[in-house]
Scaffold this motif. Structure first.
Motif, PDB file in Angstrom:
ATOM      1  N   UNK A  38       0.775  -1.118   0.060  1.00  0.00           N
ATOM      2  CA  UNK A  38      -0.014   0.049  -0.058  1.00  0.00           C
ATOM      3  C   UNK A  38       0.867   1.162   0.067  1.00  0.00           C
ATOM      4  N   UNK A  39       0.444   2.435  -0.680  1.00  0.00           N
ATOM      5  CA  UNK A  39       1.273   3.628  -0.549  1.00  0.00           C
ATOM      6  C   UNK A  39       2.010   3.639  -1.988  1.00  0.00           C
ATOM      7  N   UNK A  40       2.449   4.795  -2.286  1.00  0.00           N
ATOM      8  CA  UNK A  40       3.441   5.068  -3.626  1.00  0.00           C
ATOM      9  C   UNK A  40       4.307   5.945  -3.227  1.00  0.00           C
ATOM     10  N   UNK A  41       5.370   6.408  -4.000  1.00  0.00           N
ATOM     11  CA  UNK A  41       6.284   7.351  -3.863  1.00  0.00           C
ATOM     12  C   UNK A  41       5.733   8.792  -3.321  1.00  0.00           C
ATOM     13  N   UNK A  42       6.220   9.645  -2.971  1.00  0.00           N
ATOM     14  CA  UNK A  42       5.835  10.895  -2.336  1.00  0.00           C
ATOM     15  C   UNK A  42       5.174  11.667  -3.575  1.00  0.00           C
ATOM     16  N   UNK A  43       6.123  11.680  -4.463  1.00  0.00           N
ATOM     17  CA  UNK A  43       5.665  12.400  -5.782  1.00  0.00           C
ATOM     18  C   UNK A  43       4.167  11.931  -6.317  1.00  0.00           C
ATOM     19  N   UNK A  44       3.853  10.602  -5.950  1.00  0.00           N
ATOM     20  CA  UNK A  44       2.535  10.192  -6.733  1.00  0.00           C
ATOM     21  C   UNK A  44       1.186  10.246  -5.701  1.00  0.00           C
ATOM     22  N   UNK A  45       1.647  10.750  -4.463  1.00  0.00           N
ATOM     23  CA  UNK A  45       0.583  10.649  -3.391  1.00  0.00           C
ATOM     24  C   UNK A  45      -0.586  11.477  -3.676  1.00  0.00           C
ATOM     25  N   UNK A  46      -1.850  11.142  -3.431  1.00  0.00           N
ATOM     26  CA  UNK A  46      -2.818  11.660  -3.902  1.00  0.00           C
ATOM     27  C   UNK A  46      -3.424  11.696  -5.402  1.00  0.00           C
ATOM     28  N   UNK A  47      -2.553  10.845  -6.129  1.00  0.00           N
ATOM     29  CA  UNK A  47      -2.930  11.169  -7.399  1.00  0.00           C
ATOM     30  C   UNK A  47      -3.723   9.841  -7.898  1.00  0.00           C
ATOM     31  N   UNK A  48      -4.139   8.998  -7.135  1.00  0.00           N
ATOM     32  CA  UNK A  48      -4.730   7.756  -7.430  1.00  0.00           C
ATOM     33  C   UNK A  48      -4.248   6.765  -8.352  1.00  0.00           C
ATOM     34  N   UNK A  49      -2.714   7.197  -8.658  1.00  0.00           N
ATOM     35  CA  UNK A  49      -2.123   6.195  -9.444  1.00  0.00           C
ATOM     36  C   UNK A  49      -1.116   5.350  -8.692  1.00  0.00           C
ATOM     37  N   UNK A  95      -4.513   0.453 -10.985  1.00  0.00           N
ATOM     38  CA  UNK A  95      -3.565  -0.181  -9.769  1.00  0.00           C
ATOM     39  C   UNK A  95      -4.007   0.679  -8.567  1.00  0.00           C
ATOM     40  N   UNK A  96      -4.271   1.879  -8.774  1.00  0.00           N
ATOM     41  CA  UNK A  96      -4.466   2.598  -7.445  1.00  0.00           C
ATOM     42  C   UNK A  96      -3.304   2.898  -6.767  1.00  0.00           C
ATOM     43  N   UNK A  97      -3.306   3.489  -5.614  1.00  0.00           N
ATOM     44  CA  UNK A  97      -2.144   3.666  -4.765  1.00  0.00           C
ATOM     45  C   UNK A  97      -1.479   2.662  -4.371  1.00  0.00           C
ATOM     46  N   UNK A 124     -10.848  -9.828  -4.547  1.00  0.00           N
ATOM     47  CA  UNK A 124     -11.902  -8.634  -4.465  1.00  0.00           C
ATOM     48  C   UNK A 124     -11.212  -7.410  -4.277  1.00  0.00           C
ATOM     49  N   UNK A 125      -9.861  -7.547  -4.016  1.00  0.00           N
ATOM     50  CA  UNK A 125      -9.224  -5.955  -3.848  1.00  0.00           C
ATOM     51  C   UNK A 125      -9.253  -5.169  -5.041  1.00  0.00           C
ATOM     52  N   UNK A 126      -9.048  -5.654  -6.061  1.00  0.00           N
ATOM     53  CA  UNK A 126      -9.096  -5.003  -7.394  1.00  0.00           C
ATOM     54  C   UNK A 126     -10.343  -5.777  -8.182  1.00  0.00           C
TER      55      UNK A 126
END
Length: 245
Positions: free
Chosen positions: A52-63, A114-116, A155-157
């Motif tokens: 879960x989670x993404x690098x800082x530059x992608x946070x709140x991007x939904x990607x 993929x989501x965050x 069922x997560x995706x």
């Protein structure tokens, strides 16, 4: 450019013949997706980790994000190769290969689906006999697909973010002969060495071609790409057989 009838490859392979190729899924039970890829005497273990989670530059991007790490075990080679952790830094070759694997895999992922989440592909070379980076890409693609399919099944995706498969192989010119899937002995004496990364629909993700001695023609380049494409059709079939993709 035609192959000389007197030219002999290690193992007696035909110029357009792949080394024996196998994919063993579920090799490591603790990973979300795991594959051992064997290409001749080359063995690469590919494990997918989904966090879960993404690098800082992608946070709140939904990607989401997909990245890779690559390493060679000390006795994957004829003489022991010291661990890079002992040297205190990652070498340039390792950086280059990690980035190549990551780029190749990202080319077939819909990051918004993929989501965050971050997917990390660990590619560890157990035994090296040429083509470790191409084997890593091919195996990592299957490990990635397995991990994402597991998220769908749980069922997560709703659907897998993987749009299609991606794979890679090597080609080259040795003693004037165009060859598919070079082993180390061939690679070390090649006049031209080339890696081809392709998607299942025939799209090129990356081509890395280098003349080690002299140069090569546009016609030779086209021939090598055609040779790679023919070999990759067999590799895609093997991937699909494992995944029922």
């Amino acid at each position: 450019m035609s192959s000389s009838p007197s030219f002999f490859r290690p193992g007696g392979r035909a110029p357009a013949q792949l080394r024996p190729f196998t994919l063993t899924p579920g090799y490591v039970q603790t990973a979300e997706g795991s594959v051992l890829v064997a290409c001749g005497n080359t063995r690469v273990l590919c494990n997918a980790t989904i966090e879960q989670g993404v690098p800082g530059w992608l946070r709140n991007s939904g990607r989401g994000w997909v990245t890779a790490e690559y390493s060679m075990l000390p006795r994957s080679t004829v003489t022991r190769t010291p661990r890079e952790s002992e040297r205190g830094k990652i070498g340039g070759r390792t950086h280059e290969i990690q980035r190549l694997i990551g780029r190749s895999l990202r080319s077939v992922i819909d990051m918004s689906l993929l989501g965050e989440r971050t997917v990390i592909l660990d590619c560890d070379v157990i035994q090296a006999d040429g083509g470790t980076r191409t084997a890593a890409i091919t195996g990592a693609a299957v490990a990635l697909a397995l991990g994402l399919n597991a998220l769908v099944q749980s069922g997560t995706l709703k659907q897998s973010p993987m749009k299609q498969l991606v794979a890679a192989t090597s080609v080259g010119i040795v003693e004037g002969n165009a060859l598919l899937d070079l082993c180390y002995e061939e690679d070390s004496q090649a006049e031209v060495d080339m890696n081809v990364v392709m998607t299942a629909d025939g799209g090129l993700v990356e081509t890395q071609a280098t003349a080690e001695k002299g140069n090569y023609s546009r016609a030779q380049l086209n021939e090598l790409i055609d040779l790679a494409e023919a070999g990759l059709k067999e590799i895609f079939a093997a991937q699909q057989a494992v995944l029922s993709f």
